[in-house]
Design an enzyme around this catalytic site. Structure first.
Site, PDB file in Angstrom:
ATOM      1  N   THR A   1       0.835  -1.190   0.000  1.00  0.00           N
ATOM      2  CA  THR A   1       0.000   0.000   0.000  1.00  0.00           C
ATOM      3  C   THR A   1       0.881   1.256   0.000  1.00  0.00           C
ATOM      4  O   THR A   1       1.922   1.293   0.653  1.00  0.00           O
ATOM      5  CB  THR A   1      -0.892   0.019   1.248  1.00  0.00           C
ATOM      6  N   GLY A  31      -9.584  -4.462   1.784  1.00  0.00           N
ATOM      7  CA  GLY A  31      -9.081  -4.010   3.086  1.00  0.00           C
ATOM      8  C   GLY A  31      -9.523  -2.575   3.369  1.00  0.00           C
ATOM      9  O   GLY A  31     -10.530  -2.104   2.843  1.00  0.00           O
ATOM     10  N   THR A  52      -1.782   1.848   6.379  1.00  0.00           N
ATOM     11  CA  THR A  52      -1.458   0.574   5.743  1.00  0.00           C
ATOM     12  C   THR A  52      -1.273  -0.466   6.839  1.00  0.00           C
ATOM     13  O   THR A  52      -0.688  -0.190   7.865  1.00  0.00           O
ATOM     14  CB  THR A  52      -0.156   0.655   4.918  1.00  0.00           C
ATOM     15  N   GLY A  55      -5.900  -4.657   7.129  1.00  0.00           N
ATOM     16  CA  GLY A  55      -7.061  -3.813   6.850  1.00  0.00           C
ATOM     17  C   GLY A  55      -8.264  -4.080   7.729  1.00  0.00           C
ATOM     18  O   GLY A  55      -8.972  -3.144   8.110  1.00  0.00           O
TER      19      GLY A  55
END
Lengths: 133, 170
Positions: A1, A31, A52, A55
């Site tokens: 991410t 997520g 990040t 999630g």
């Protein structure tokens, strides 16, 4: 991410996040990244957040929105709000990190994980800074 | 005029010992490229919204990061991409999930915010919207890298998503 948070010269805050998710994800699993309030959130005067991590925990704890609410409701500083939120995510079993920015453009990062790539630049310190934690 | 930008390239179990000097430099170069892209917008008095979108595109194009090219691969061998953007001034937001052909997913999220009254589009509908908006489309194989394909192979052995110690989380 990957993610970004910014304050512009008119004082507006914004946040953005983009991800491929998890290796081996199944059943259309999504997520926190695309969920406003979980992985991404911004509100002028309060904060901009990009997260990040695992999630599911960031969703259940509304992590990105929580950082802003701590600033807005509890008058916490951005660093304290970021730290308290990531500890809250950790308390329900979630791992990961987030970057946040307050109304003054000060960046903060908080992590309960073991690593994060980060970078920052600003009009006050126009030298690129990158860090690998 | 005062502006500020911060970015992240993901989190994970990063053991500095595992990170070779060359890889470290490559990650830092990727982060620096993203910062310059955002700085170019903010230095000209551009909006924070445009800046965060501009900063994310180089990270989506960089196979080192888990977004766009170099994204994690799902169990069925395909890549499903998610992105979101939010404007703190208007409280408008846009997000996409499970899109498969947009080269820069953050642009699709931005288009949802700017061109619809929605916030969140997902799957085939989001793909169709991106195509309709004229966003750059790529063959799904564009997103695949040998490293990510190996991670999927490893994942299939014991079905744990925590394969790559450098990028354990999304």
């Amino acid at each position: 991410t990957v993610g970004a948070v910014a304050l512009d010269s008119d004082g507006h805050l914004a946040a953005a996040t983009s991800t491929g998710g998890l290796t081996g994800k199944q059943w259309g699993r999504i997520g926190d990244s695309p969920l406003i309030g979980a992985g991404t959130y911004a509100r002028d005067g309060d904060c901009a957040v990009s997260a990040t991590g695992t999630g599911e925990y960031f969703i259940r704890d509304s992590a990105a929105r929580q950082v802003c609410d701590r600033v807005r409701w509890n008058h916490e500083g951005i660093e304290q709000a970021a730290y308290d939120t990531i500890m809250s995510v950790g308390s329900i079993g979630g791992d990961g990190g987030l970057i946040a920015m307050g109304a003054d453009g000060k960046p903060a990062f908080a992590i309960n994980d073991l690593g994060m790539y980060r970078g920052t630049i600003s009009s006050d310190s126009p030298v690129i800074q990158t860090a690998i934690y | 005029k005062h502006w500020s930008l911060a970015i992240h390239g993901g989190a994970g179990v990063i053991d500095r010992g595992d990170l070779t000097r060359a890889k470290d430099a490559a990650y830092r170069a990727g982060l620096a490229e993203a910062l310059k892209a955002g700085q170019a917008v903010l230095d000209k008095g551009g909006s924070s919204l445009d800046a965060v979108e501009a900063a994310l595109k180089p990270l989506e194009d960089n196979p080192l990061f888990n977004a766009g090219k170099g994204a994690a691969i799902a169990a069925d061998g395909k890549t499903y991409l998610d992105a979101a953007i939010m404007d703190g001034g208007t409280m408008k937001a846009g997000a996409v999930a499970s899109i498969t052909r947009t080269k820069n997913p953050i642009m699709a999220a931005r288009a949802v915010m700017d061109k619809t009254r929605h916030v969140f589009l997902a799957g085939e509908g989001a793909d169709a919207f991106s195509l309709q908006q004229g966003l750059e489309q790529v063959d799904p194989s564009y997103f695949h890298t040998p490293e990510r394909e190996q991670m999927l192979v490893d994942w299939k052995k014991d079905h744990t998503a925590m394969i790559n110690p450098t990028h354990m989380y999304g």
